[in-house]
Design an enzyme around this catalytic site. Structure first.
Site, PDB file in Angstrom:
ATOM      1  N   LYS A  11      18.472  -2.295  26.271  1.00 34.73           N
ATOM      2  CA  LYS A  11      17.363  -1.524  25.680  1.00 34.73           C
ATOM      3  C   LYS A  11      16.038  -2.143  26.092  1.00 34.73           C
ATOM      4  O   LYS A  11      15.969  -3.331  26.444  1.00 34.73           O
ATOM      5  CB  LYS A  11      17.462  -1.452  24.153  1.00 34.73           C
ATOM      6  CG  LYS A  11      17.343  -2.794  23.401  1.00 34.73           C
ATOM      7  CD  LYS A  11      15.918  -3.223  23.091  1.00 34.73           C
ATOM      8  CE  LYS A  11      15.849  -4.619  22.511  1.00 34.73           C
ATOM      9  NZ  LYS A  11      14.665  -5.375  22.751  1.00 34.73           N
ATOM     10  N   ASP A 141      19.478  -5.958  16.508  1.00 32.93           N
ATOM     11  CA  ASP A 141      19.493  -4.908  17.535  1.00 32.93           C
ATOM     12  C   ASP A 141      20.867  -4.252  17.690  1.00 32.93           C
ATOM     13  O   ASP A 141      20.999  -3.255  18.410  1.00 32.93           O
ATOM     14  CB  ASP A 141      19.118  -5.493  18.912  1.00 32.93           C
ATOM     15  CG  ASP A 141      17.634  -5.799  19.028  1.00 32.93           C
ATOM     16  OD1 ASP A 141      16.840  -5.243  18.252  1.00 32.93           O
ATOM     17  OD2 ASP A 141      17.274  -6.598  19.914  1.00 32.93           O
TER      18      ASP A 141
HETATM   19  P1  ATP Z   1      17.657  -9.575  22.067  1.00 34.05           P
HETATM   20  O1  ATP Z   1      16.784  -8.625  22.849  1.00 34.05           O
HETATM   21  O2  ATP Z   1      18.761  -8.881  21.265  1.00 34.05           O
HETATM   22  O3  ATP Z   1      16.899 -10.602  21.282  1.00 34.05           O
HETATM   23  P2  ATP Z   1      18.048 -10.981  24.490  1.00 34.05           P
HETATM   24  O4  ATP Z   1      18.236  -9.886  25.500  1.00 34.05           O
HETATM   25  O5  ATP Z   1      16.682 -11.584  24.404  1.00 34.05           O
HETATM   26  O6  ATP Z   1      18.503 -10.412  23.102  1.00 34.05           O
HETATM   27  P3  ATP Z   1      20.592 -12.154  25.092  1.00 34.05           P
HETATM   28  O7  ATP Z   1      20.828 -11.728  26.502  1.00 34.05           O
HETATM   29  O8  ATP Z   1      21.343 -11.458  24.025  1.00 34.05           O
HETATM   30  O9  ATP Z   1      19.035 -12.155  24.753  1.00 34.05           O
HETATM   31  O10 ATP Z   1      20.897 -13.726  25.049  1.00 34.05           O
HETATM   32  C1  ATP Z   1      20.406 -14.611  24.067  1.00 34.05           C
HETATM   33  C2  ATP Z   1      21.307 -15.863  24.047  1.00 34.05           C
HETATM   34  O11 ATP Z   1      22.543 -15.502  23.413  1.00 34.05           O
HETATM   35  C3  ATP Z   1      21.683 -16.364  25.427  1.00 34.05           C
HETATM   36  O12 ATP Z   1      20.943 -17.500  25.706  1.00 34.05           O
HETATM   37  C4  ATP Z   1      23.164 -16.656  25.369  1.00 34.05           C
HETATM   38  O13 ATP Z   1      23.439 -18.050  25.449  1.00 34.05           O
HETATM   39  C5  ATP Z   1      23.640 -16.185  24.003  1.00 34.05           C
HETATM   40  N1  ATP Z   1      24.767 -15.207  24.057  1.00 34.05           N
HETATM   41  C6  ATP Z   1      25.812 -15.176  23.215  1.00 34.05           C
HETATM   42  N2  ATP Z   1      26.627 -14.145  23.491  1.00 34.05           N
HETATM   43  C7  ATP Z   1      26.096 -13.496  24.543  1.00 34.05           C
HETATM   44  C8  ATP Z   1      26.490 -12.336  25.265  1.00 34.05           C
HETATM   45  N3  ATP Z   1      27.606 -11.667  24.992  1.00 34.05           N
HETATM   46  N4  ATP Z   1      25.672 -11.923  26.251  1.00 34.05           N
HETATM   47  C9  ATP Z   1      24.519 -12.598  26.533  1.00 34.05           C
HETATM   48  N5  ATP Z   1      24.126 -13.698  25.891  1.00 34.05           N
HETATM   49  C10 ATP Z   1      24.889 -14.151  24.890  1.00 34.05           C
END
Ligand code: ATP
Length: 316
Positions: A11, A141
Site C-alpha cells: 500500500k 495496517d
Molecule cells: P508498515 O508500512 O506496515 O509500517 P513497513 O513497510 O514500513 O511496514 P515492513 O516491510 O513490514 O515495514 O518491515 C518492518 C520490519 O518488520 C522489518 O525490518 C522486518 O525485520 C520485520 N518483519 C517481520 N515480518 C516481516 C515480513 N513478513 N515481511 C517484511 N518484514 C517483516
C-alpha cells in the site's frame, strides 16, 4: 497436502495526518490508504506436524516467531484451537518483492494473506470484518491489507471506511535498498516536535477525523482525477523524515523536476512515490531518475493503483 498461493499487495498513503495521542500510546491518525500492484506471493501449505514454519527469499526478513506472518498463523491457532487440532500446522513461504521497512506495509500484507489463507485452509468461513478484527490484533495496517483498494483509515489506522476504487493510475516508486526508517522513530520524533499542536478532547478528534470525508483529497478520489489527487497528497511525517534523511528529500525534489503530477513519501518512508499521467510517462520518469541518481542502491518500480487486497492466485 492442501495448499494456497496468495497475492499480497503493498500500500501507499495518499494522505497521512497525525491528529493526537491515544491512551494506548499510539497516535490518532487520519489516513487514505491505496493498494498498489507491487505484491509479495505467499504460499501456504498444510503441514503434517502441528508446527508453523516460515521461509522467505529475502535475507533481511526474519523467519522465526518475530515474522508477522508467523504471528498471524499463531493467532489463528490460538483463536481456532479445534480447527488447528484437526488440520495441523502450516508451512508459509514468502516470495518477497515489496521492499522491506519501506512504509509500504510489506509485513502487514503478509499477515493479511496468512489470515485469509488459513481461513480457507481450515474452512472457517470468516467474514471480512472478522478477518479485519483479527488483523487489528497484529498491526494497524493489517485490516486494510485484507480487502485493500482505496480506503479512509482512522484510529490507529484500523477503522476503515472504503472509498470508490482507483485503478490504472500509474506511479513510480523509489526506495534506497540500504536505507530503512524505523516507524516508531518517525512517530516519536513527530510527537517531540509537534506534540503541542495535537488535539486533546474527544469531540475535536472526532470532528477532525470526520472532516476527511468531505475534504479535498476525498473529493479528488471521487472524481477519479489523477491530477487533482496528485495535487492533494499529504504526509505529516515528511516534516520529520525529510530534514533527517537528505536522500529522501533529494528523491522528492528529483521527481518534482521531472514534471510528474505529484510526489509524496509513503507512510514513515523512506519510499517515495510519484503519480504520473500514464504508464508511458511513468517509464520515462523512471529512466530520468536513474540517469539523475545513478546509484545502484536505488530501487525503482513502475506500478499502478489497484482495487483489491489479498487475492487467491491458485489452490491445490
Ligand atoms: P508498515 O508500512 O506496515 O509500517 P513497513 O513497510 O514500513 O511496514 P515492513 O516491510 O513490514 O515495514 O518491515 C518492518 C520490519 O518488520 C522489518 O525490518 C522486518 O525485520 C520485520 N518483519 C517481520 N515480518 C516481516 C515480513 N513478513 N515481511 C517484511 N518484514 C517483516
Amino acid at each position: 497436502m492442501r495448499s494456497y498461493t496468495l497475492i499480497a499487495p503493498a500500500k501507499i498513503n495518499l494522505h497521512l495526518e497525525i491528529i493526537g495521542d491515544r491512551p494506548d500510546g499510539y497516535h490518532e491518525l487520519v489516513m487514505i490508504l491505496q493498494s498498489i500492484d507491487l505484491a509479495d506471493e505467499i504460499y501456504l501449505q498444510a503441514s503434517d506436524t502441528d508446527t508453523i514454519h516460515v521461509r522467505c527469499n529475502h535475507p533481511e526478513v526474519p523467519v522465526d516467531k518475530s515474522n508477522i506472518a508467523y504471528k498471524a498463523a499463531a493467532l489463528m491457532a490460538t483463536e481456532f484451537p479445534t480447527a488447528y487440532g484437526k488440520y495441523g500446522g502450516v508451512n508459509i513461504t514468502i516470495n518477497k518483492r515489496i521492499p522491506v521497512a519501506a512504509g509500504l506495509a510489506g509485513g502487514s500484507t503478509n499477515a493479511a494473506a496468512v489470515l485469509v489463507g488459513i481461513d480457507l485452509l481450515w474452512k472457517l468461513g470468516l467474514t471480512q470484518s472478522e478477518l479485519e478484527e483479527l488483523g487489528a490484533q497484529l498491526g494497524s495496517d493489517v485490516p486494510f491489507c485484507i480487502a485493500g483498494g482505496t480506503a479512509i483509515a482512522t484510529g490507529r489506522g484500523e477503522q476503515l471506511s472504503p472509498l470508490p476504487s482507483l485503478d490504472n493510475i500509474y506511479i513510480v516508486l523509489a526506495k534506497y535498498r540500504s536505507l530503512a526508517i524505523s516507524t516508531p522513530w518517525a512517530y516519536k520524533t513527530y510527537r517531540e516536535q509537534f506534540g503541542d499542536t495535537y488535539l486533546r478532547d474527544t469531540d475535536s478528534l472526532s470532528a477532525r477525523a470526520a472532516a476527511i470525508h468531505s475534504g479535498p483529497i476525498v473529493q479528488a478520489i471521487l472524481h477519479k482525477d489523477a491530477t487533482e489527487i496528485a495535487q492533494k497528497l499529504h504526509n505529516d511525517l515528511e516534516r520529520v523524515v525529510l530534514p533527517a534523511y537528505p536522500q529522501v528529500l533529494q528523491l522528492r525534489e528529483t521527481y518534482a523536476s521531472t514534471g510528474v503530477l505529484g510526489t509524496m513519501m509513503s507512510g514513515s518512508g523512506p519510499s517515495v512515490f510519484a503519480i504520473c499521467e500514464s504508464q508511458q510517462q511513468a517509464e520515462q520518469v523512471k529512466l530520468r531518475i536513474r540517469e539523475t541518481i545513478p546509484d545502484e542502491d536505488l530501487e525503482l518500480f513502475v506500478t499502478r493503483m489497484i482495487s483489491h487486497g489479498i487475492q487467491v492466485a491458485s489452490s491445490v
